[in-house]
Structures are given as C-alpha cells and as structure tokens.
Design a protein around this motif. Structure first.
Motif, PDB file in Angstrom:
ATOM      1  N   VAL A  97      15.705  -7.172 -12.564  1.00  0.00           N
ATOM      2  CA  VAL A  97      14.412  -7.583 -12.016  1.00  0.00           C
ATOM      3  C   VAL A  97      14.610  -8.229 -10.645  1.00  0.00           C
ATOM      4  CG1 VAL A  97      12.464  -9.154 -12.335  1.00  0.00           C
ATOM      5  CG2 VAL A  97      13.342  -7.842 -14.280  1.00  0.00           C
ATOM      6  N   THR A  98      15.566  -9.143 -10.552  1.00  0.00           N
ATOM      7  CA  THR A  98      15.837  -9.817  -9.277  1.00  0.00           C
ATOM      8  C   THR A  98      16.231  -8.819  -8.192  1.00  0.00           C
ATOM      9  OG1 THR A  98      16.521 -11.873 -10.344  1.00  0.00           O
ATOM     10  CG2 THR A  98      17.330 -11.484  -8.111  1.00  0.00           C
ATOM     11  N   GLU A  99      17.125  -7.903  -8.516  1.00  0.00           N
ATOM     12  CA  GLU A  99      17.603  -6.928  -7.529  1.00  0.00           C
ATOM     13  C   GLU A  99      16.478  -6.033  -7.047  1.00  0.00           C
ATOM     14  OE1 GLU A  99      22.219  -6.601  -9.142  1.00  0.00           O
ATOM     15  OE2 GLU A  99      20.647  -5.336 -10.002  1.00  0.00           O
ATOM     16  N   ASN A 100      15.541  -5.688  -7.926  1.00  0.00           N
ATOM     17  CA  ASN A 100      14.389  -4.890  -7.514  1.00  0.00           C
ATOM     18  C   ASN A 100      13.461  -5.687  -6.610  1.00  0.00           C
ATOM     19  OD1 ASN A 100      13.781  -2.007  -8.688  1.00  0.00           O
ATOM     20  ND2 ASN A 100      14.960  -3.063 -10.262  1.00  0.00           N
ATOM     21  N   ILE A 101      13.225  -6.930  -6.939  1.00  0.00           N
ATOM     22  CA  ILE A 101      12.319  -7.762  -6.154  1.00  0.00           C
ATOM     23  C   ILE A 101      12.841  -7.946  -4.726  1.00  0.00           C
ATOM     24  CG2 ILE A 101      11.442 -10.129  -5.895  1.00  0.00           C
ATOM     25  CD1 ILE A 101      11.042 -10.196  -8.918  1.00  0.00           C
ATOM     26  N   MET A 149       4.347  -5.239 -13.852  1.00  0.00           N
ATOM     27  CA  MET A 149       4.289  -6.618 -13.388  1.00  0.00           C
ATOM     28  C   MET A 149       5.437  -6.933 -12.429  1.00  0.00           C
ATOM     29  SD  MET A 149       1.515  -7.665 -14.675  1.00  0.00           S
ATOM     30  CE  MET A 149       1.351  -9.450 -14.745  1.00  0.00           C
ATOM     31  N   VAL A 150       6.586  -6.289 -12.620  1.00  0.00           N
ATOM     32  CA  VAL A 150       7.692  -6.454 -11.674  1.00  0.00           C
ATOM     33  C   VAL A 150       7.302  -5.893 -10.304  1.00  0.00           C
ATOM     34  CG1 VAL A 150      10.081  -5.819 -11.128  1.00  0.00           C
ATOM     35  CG2 VAL A 150       9.473  -6.455 -13.464  1.00  0.00           C
ATOM     36  N   GLU A 151       6.585  -4.762 -10.292  1.00  0.00           N
ATOM     37  CA  GLU A 151       6.091  -4.194  -9.032  1.00  0.00           C
ATOM     38  C   GLU A 151       5.207  -5.205  -8.301  1.00  0.00           C
ATOM     39  OE1 GLU A 151       6.494  -1.708  -7.139  1.00  0.00           O
ATOM     40  OE2 GLU A 151       6.758   0.201  -8.168  1.00  0.00           O
ATOM     41  N   ILE A 152       4.349  -5.867  -9.047  1.00  0.00           N
ATOM     42  CA  ILE A 152       3.440  -6.846  -8.443  1.00  0.00           C
ATOM     43  C   ILE A 152       4.233  -8.040  -7.914  1.00  0.00           C
ATOM     44  CG2 ILE A 152       1.533  -8.432  -8.933  1.00  0.00           C
ATOM     45  CD1 ILE A 152       0.585  -6.336 -11.025  1.00  0.00           C
ATOM     46  N   ALA A 153       5.209  -8.501  -8.699  1.00  0.00           N
ATOM     47  CA  ALA A 153       6.050  -9.612  -8.260  1.00  0.00           C
ATOM     48  C   ALA A 153       6.824  -9.250  -7.000  1.00  0.00           C
ATOM     49  CB  ALA A 153       7.012  -9.998  -9.384  1.00  0.00           C
ATOM     50  N   LYS A 154       7.284  -8.004  -6.931  1.00  0.00           N
ATOM     51  CA  LYS A 154       8.033  -7.521  -5.761  1.00  0.00           C
ATOM     52  C   LYS A 154       7.177  -7.606  -4.496  1.00  0.00           C
ATOM     53  CE  LYS A 154      10.376  -3.260  -4.246  1.00  0.00           C
ATOM     54  NZ  LYS A 154      10.723  -1.867  -4.663  1.00  0.00           N
ATOM     55  N   ALA A 155       5.885  -7.251  -4.624  1.00  0.00           N
ATOM     56  CA  ALA A 155       4.990  -7.320  -3.473  1.00  0.00           C
ATOM     57  C   ALA A 155       4.695  -8.763  -3.080  1.00  0.00           C
ATOM     58  CB  ALA A 155       3.689  -6.583  -3.786  1.00  0.00           C
ATOM     59  N   LEU A 156       4.469  -9.633  -4.071  1.00  0.00           N
ATOM     60  CA  LEU A 156       4.154 -11.021  -3.772  1.00  0.00           C
ATOM     61  C   LEU A 156       5.334 -11.756  -3.147  1.00  0.00           C
ATOM     62  CD1 LEU A 156       2.075 -12.112  -6.894  1.00  0.00           C
ATOM     63  CD2 LEU A 156       1.260 -11.513  -4.626  1.00  0.00           C
ATOM     64  N   ALA A 157       6.551 -11.318  -3.477  1.00  0.00           N
ATOM     65  CA  ALA A 157       7.749 -11.986  -2.966  1.00  0.00           C
ATOM     66  C   ALA A 157       7.898 -11.829  -1.465  1.00  0.00           C
ATOM     67  CB  ALA A 157       8.991 -11.445  -3.666  1.00  0.00           C
ATOM     68  N   THR A 158       7.226 -10.851  -0.864  1.00  0.00           N
ATOM     69  CA  THR A 158       7.308 -10.651   0.586  1.00  0.00           C
ATOM     70  C   THR A 158       6.364 -11.581   1.343  1.00  0.00           C
ATOM     71  OG1 THR A 158       5.567  -8.952   0.627  1.00  0.00           O
ATOM     72  CG2 THR A 158       7.837  -8.220   0.195  1.00  0.00           C
ATOM     73  N   ASP A 159       5.558 -12.348   0.600  1.00  0.00           N
ATOM     74  CA  ASP A 159       4.571 -13.249   1.211  1.00  0.00           C
ATOM     75  C   ASP A 159       3.602 -12.473   2.095  1.00  0.00           C
ATOM     76  OD1 ASP A 159       3.425 -15.794   1.485  1.00  0.00           O
ATOM     77  OD2 ASP A 159       4.435 -16.127   3.392  1.00  0.00           O
ATOM     78  N   ALA A 160       3.209 -11.299   1.618  1.00  0.00           N
ATOM     79  CA  ALA A 160       2.322 -10.428   2.394  1.00  0.00           C
ATOM     80  C   ALA A 160       0.938 -11.040   2.539  1.00  0.00           C
ATOM     81  CB  ALA A 160       2.228  -9.068   1.712  1.00  0.00           C
ATOM     82  N   LYS A 161       0.321 -10.770   3.688  1.00  0.00           N
ATOM     83  CA  LYS A 161      -1.059 -11.210   3.926  1.00  0.00           C
ATOM     84  C   LYS A 161      -2.062 -10.141   3.488  1.00  0.00           C
ATOM     85  CE  LYS A 161       0.131 -15.087   5.827  1.00  0.00           C
ATOM     86  NZ  LYS A 161       1.580 -14.976   5.543  1.00  0.00           N
TER      87      LYS A 161
END
Length: 499
Positions: A97-101, A149-161
């Motif tokens: 999960v971490t490596e994907n994020i 949910m990992v896909e969503i976490a991956k997107a949020l981790a970029t701090d996207a606007k």
C-alpha cells in the motif's frame, strides 16, 4: 469573485474515426464538487484525461489556477496540483500500500529510500480516510473495494488542489461510500475542487454543487444541481426520456435447466445449492464478502471446488476449467471486465472471436476470417457497440462499450446458462437498460440467467426469483412477488454464530 481552479474552453479531441470532443466547455471552482455526467462514450473520460495530461487536446484552451496550461503531461499535471482516481484500478498489484501511494514520488535521502517515513505518511493518509489498513499489505491481496480506497489515498497523498474522481464508489460498500462522502465534504471545506464522474445518479444529492452534461462528445448543459431534477438530468444525458428504468418481461417458466448441489470452494463458497429454470432471471443478493462472485467463479471453473455437483439438463457434468463450462453452454460475464473478461490489447473482432475459435475454425484449424468478421459485426449491431468498425482496440472503448464486447462474445454460442456478475457496474442509465433488455431477450429464448448485483433496486427490478447469500452460504430464497429490501437485508445479515 474567486478565480476558477480549472477553466476549459472549446476543447476538441479526435481519435482515428471518432470525434471524442467537440467545442466542450468546463469549469471548476474552489470548494466545489462538480459532477461530469453523460452516457458511456459521451466524452467524460477523454475530457478529464486531457486535464490530467494523459491525452493532448486538438484544440481549445486549458487554464489551471488562472494560468494557461499547455503541453500537459501526467507528471506536469500532478506537479500543478491535479490528481485523478481512475475507474479502472491503476495499482501495482505486487507492491505494498505504501509503495503504491508513493510510486513516482518516493522519499529519498542520500540515495536511500526513507521507508519508515513513507509508511508513517501513508498511515496518516489512510487515517484521514478512516481505513483500518496496514500500509505494509501487498495490494494484490486486498479486496477490490480496499484497492479502490488505496487509489483515493494515493491521490490525496499528493496534496492535490483538483481531484478527479472517476466512478470512485463503483466497488465500495455502503459504509465505505459514507466514509468517502465525509472525506469529500472535508476536502471541499479546505477549498479543493472535485470533478465527480458517476453513473449512480442517486449519489449526486449528497455531495454535488453543479452538473455538466455531455452527449456524443458535445457540451449539453451546465446547471446547479438544486435547479434541476433527476429526470431532466437523464433526459439531457440520453437525448430522450427513459420511462422505465427496469423493463420487466413476463414469460412462461419452463423446466429446470441448471442445478448446483452442495458446492464448496474455499472459505466463501460453503454448501451452496441453487437451481435455474428456462425463462427466468435468478438474482443473487448479498453484502460485500457474501461469496457471490466466488460462487460464480467456482461454477464456471475458474476456482477449484472441493466438493459438490453441477447438473445441466438433467445430467451431471464435470466443470474443472472455464473451457469445460463454455463447451457445455455455461458462460460467465465476470465482475471485473477489464481484468477477467477482455483482452484490451486486442481489437473488438479478436475479443469476440477468442472464446469461439472452436466455431470459427474449419477442418484445417485455420480461422475462417469471413465468419469471424460476420460474428463480430453481428455482435456490434445487436448490442449497438459504439465504434467505427470491428478493428478498433478494445482498450479505447468506454466502459459500457467494453462491457458490451464481453457480452457479445457469448451471443454466437448456443448457451444454456448465462451468468452475469455485476454486469451494469460503472455504466450509464441508458446502457443499463440495454443490458436489461438483452437479459430479457435471453430469458424469452428459454435461456436460464443467474444475475449478481450489489444494487438492491436492480435486483428487485429485474429478477424473477431472488437467492440471498451471507458469509458464503445461501440464507434464503423468495419469488419476486414476496421480495422486499427489508427481507433481503435480514437474510443478507444472517451470519453464523462462531463458537
């Protein structure tokens, strides 16, 4: 007035033989959830892929945060603050999960990966999503809902606007959808903008501010959600009114065609028995993890069974592999069409021909190309697959048209039993009705249909009889005349008491 986060004007895009977008306008404000709606093939995914740098536009202008953004690439869009959560999972199954994020954004110091720091950051992002998930878990070992949910976490981790959510709830449970909506409301309060693509129109009222509707690659309308109605939205999407969401056809039910007796396979197929008769649709209901898909895979021979019997037309048959099932006339439209039902590197013609080579090959074992083309053209015509010709790559099709190709490859066979596992997942209202009509047509031809769905209205609207599963077991069965949501939910939550 606050400047738009995104402003797209006059966007055009063409692919060989197809005009995907024609002079399309779209905007996104800070703190707004803007739904992008339309039928499959309307141009929604193409538009957001242009915004996220996957596709280059042919014409028009894109502004991000007030500045013109030319020559976007996925990396450049991400650096500017745009993240996309794809409908089809875009994860590396063999990584954690971490490596994907952190894929492509790894934290490195002095030439070494800071694994502990990335794991802690991943844990914090998962905590924001309220997901009890170990960051060190291999993604391939997770259920589809958890992978989403990992896909969503991956997107949020970029701090996207700007977050683009393409069918984010298609594989989520009701509880996970509620958790996602809480996150969306929080992000909106933070001033982030969310482009929300979904065919589950009932979700819009909970989170959406505005809706933009596309049809056949053209801009139709943009309006506040509060100023329109669901029937108006549907009419704008399809260009006509859909008077019946669940067309029901009544026909004479014949003899028993198919029986499964005391089937066991792994942890989630436990002593399952069921029967199908000519001219009926049997719905399989249950909550996520009830064992519905696992049962369908075991019946079709994808997963090995430990015990049980399968009977077809009064005779016991042996199904050890999908090939055995296909030869017997038992076919499966799988839950994950992209992974299990479609070869995306092949064209439509080849996808439809692939499981039918026994029909298409003559005495010399060579494929009869004229028959192959005839079969593919008939499937395209019967199912109204939107593509210029049968030699279009399957990967370039919209989700709904990909699903039709999966269905089309079975139409040439004299199937006795057709198993549909979540056949309308991620497709639009009009395409759903087309699939329901196809199921009704098969029913009228005396073909037995087994139908798995997570959508309660769909199960109640299309089925003639409903079987409910919980924890790998059949917990009840009822004719449609006696079925209610309350009865189904009661049976769907009859877990065994563990001693």
């Amino acid at each position: 007035m606050t400047a738009n986060l995104v402003e797209m004007r006059g966007i055009t895009k063409s692919f060989p033989g197809v005009r995907a977008l024609q002079e399309v306008d779209f905007s996104l404000r800070p703190g707004e959830v803007h739904a992008l709606l339309g039928e499959n093939g309307a141009g929604k995914s193409t538009l957001v892929k242009i915004l996220s740098g996957v596709f280059a536009k042919d014409g028009g202008t894109v502004r991000l945060f007030g500045q013109i953004a030319e020559h976007l690439t996925p990396l450049r869009a991400q650096e500017l603050g745009v993240a996309i959560i794809h409908q089809e999972l875009n994860l590396c199954q063999h990584l954690t999960v971490t490596e994907n994020i952190f894929l492509g954004r790894e934290i490195v110091r002095n030439g070494r990966l800071c694994r502990r720091e990335m794991t802690q950051a991943a844990r914090e992002v998962l905590g924001r999503l309220n997901i009890a998930l170990d960051p060190d878990t291999i993604v391939g070992n997770l259920a589809i809902s958890k992978q989403q949910m990992v896909e969503i976490a991956k997107a949020l981790a970029t701090d996207a606007k700007v977050l683009i959510m393409d069918e984010p709830t298609s594989a989520l449970t009701a509880k996970e959808i509620d958790d996602l909506f809480i996150i969306i409301h929080r992000l909106r309060k933070e001033g982030r903008g969310i482009i929300y693509i979904s065919h589950r129109l009932d979700e819009l009222q909970h989170i959406v501010d505005r809706v933009t509707i596309l049809r056949d690659g053209e801009f139709i309308t943009c309006t506040n959600l509060a100023d329109t109605t669901l029937p108006e939205i549907i009419a704008n999407m399809v260009g006509r009114e859909i008077n019946e969401k669940f067309p029901r056809v009544t026909c004479k039910v014949g003899k028993t065609v198919f029986e499964v007796k005391r089937l066991n396979a792994g942890r989630l197929v436990r002593n399952v028995s069921l029967s199908l008769r000519e001219g009926e649709i049997v719905g399989i209901a249950g909550l996520m993890g009830a064992g519905r898909t696992e049962t369908m895979r075991a019946i079709f021979g994808v997963d090995a069974t430990s015990s049980g019997e399968i009977w077809l037309d009064g005779s016991k048959i042996d199904i050890r592999h999908p090939e055995d099932a296909i030869k017997r006339g038992v076919v499966l439209v799988p839950e994950d069409r992209k992974r299990d039902g479609l070869c995306t590197r092949l064209v439509i013609r080849e996808n439809i021909a692939l499981p039918n080579l026994d029909i298409l090959c003559g005495p010399t074992s060579f494929v009869r190309r004229d028959q192959e083309r005839k079969m593919a053209n008939k499937a395209m015509e019967d199912l109204r697959i939107k593509a210029p010709h049968i030699d279009v790559d399957a990967a370039s099709l919209s989700g709904g048209n990909q699903q039709k190709v999966v269905l089309g490859k079975w139409l040439a066979r004299q199937a006795r039993v057709v198993i549909f596992d979540e056949p309308t997942r991620g497709i639009d209202v009009a395409a759903k009705v087309e699939i329901y009509n196809l199921m009704n047509d098969l029913k009228q031809r005396g073909i037995a249909i087994l139908f798995v769905s997570s959508e309660m209205p769909e199960i109640l609207g299309i089925s003639d009889r409903i079987i409910v599963m919980c924890d790998g077991r059949v917990t009840g069965e009822m004719p449609i005349e006696d079925a209610t949501q309350e009865k189904i939910m009661e049976l769907a939550t009859q877990f065994e008491v563990k001693q």
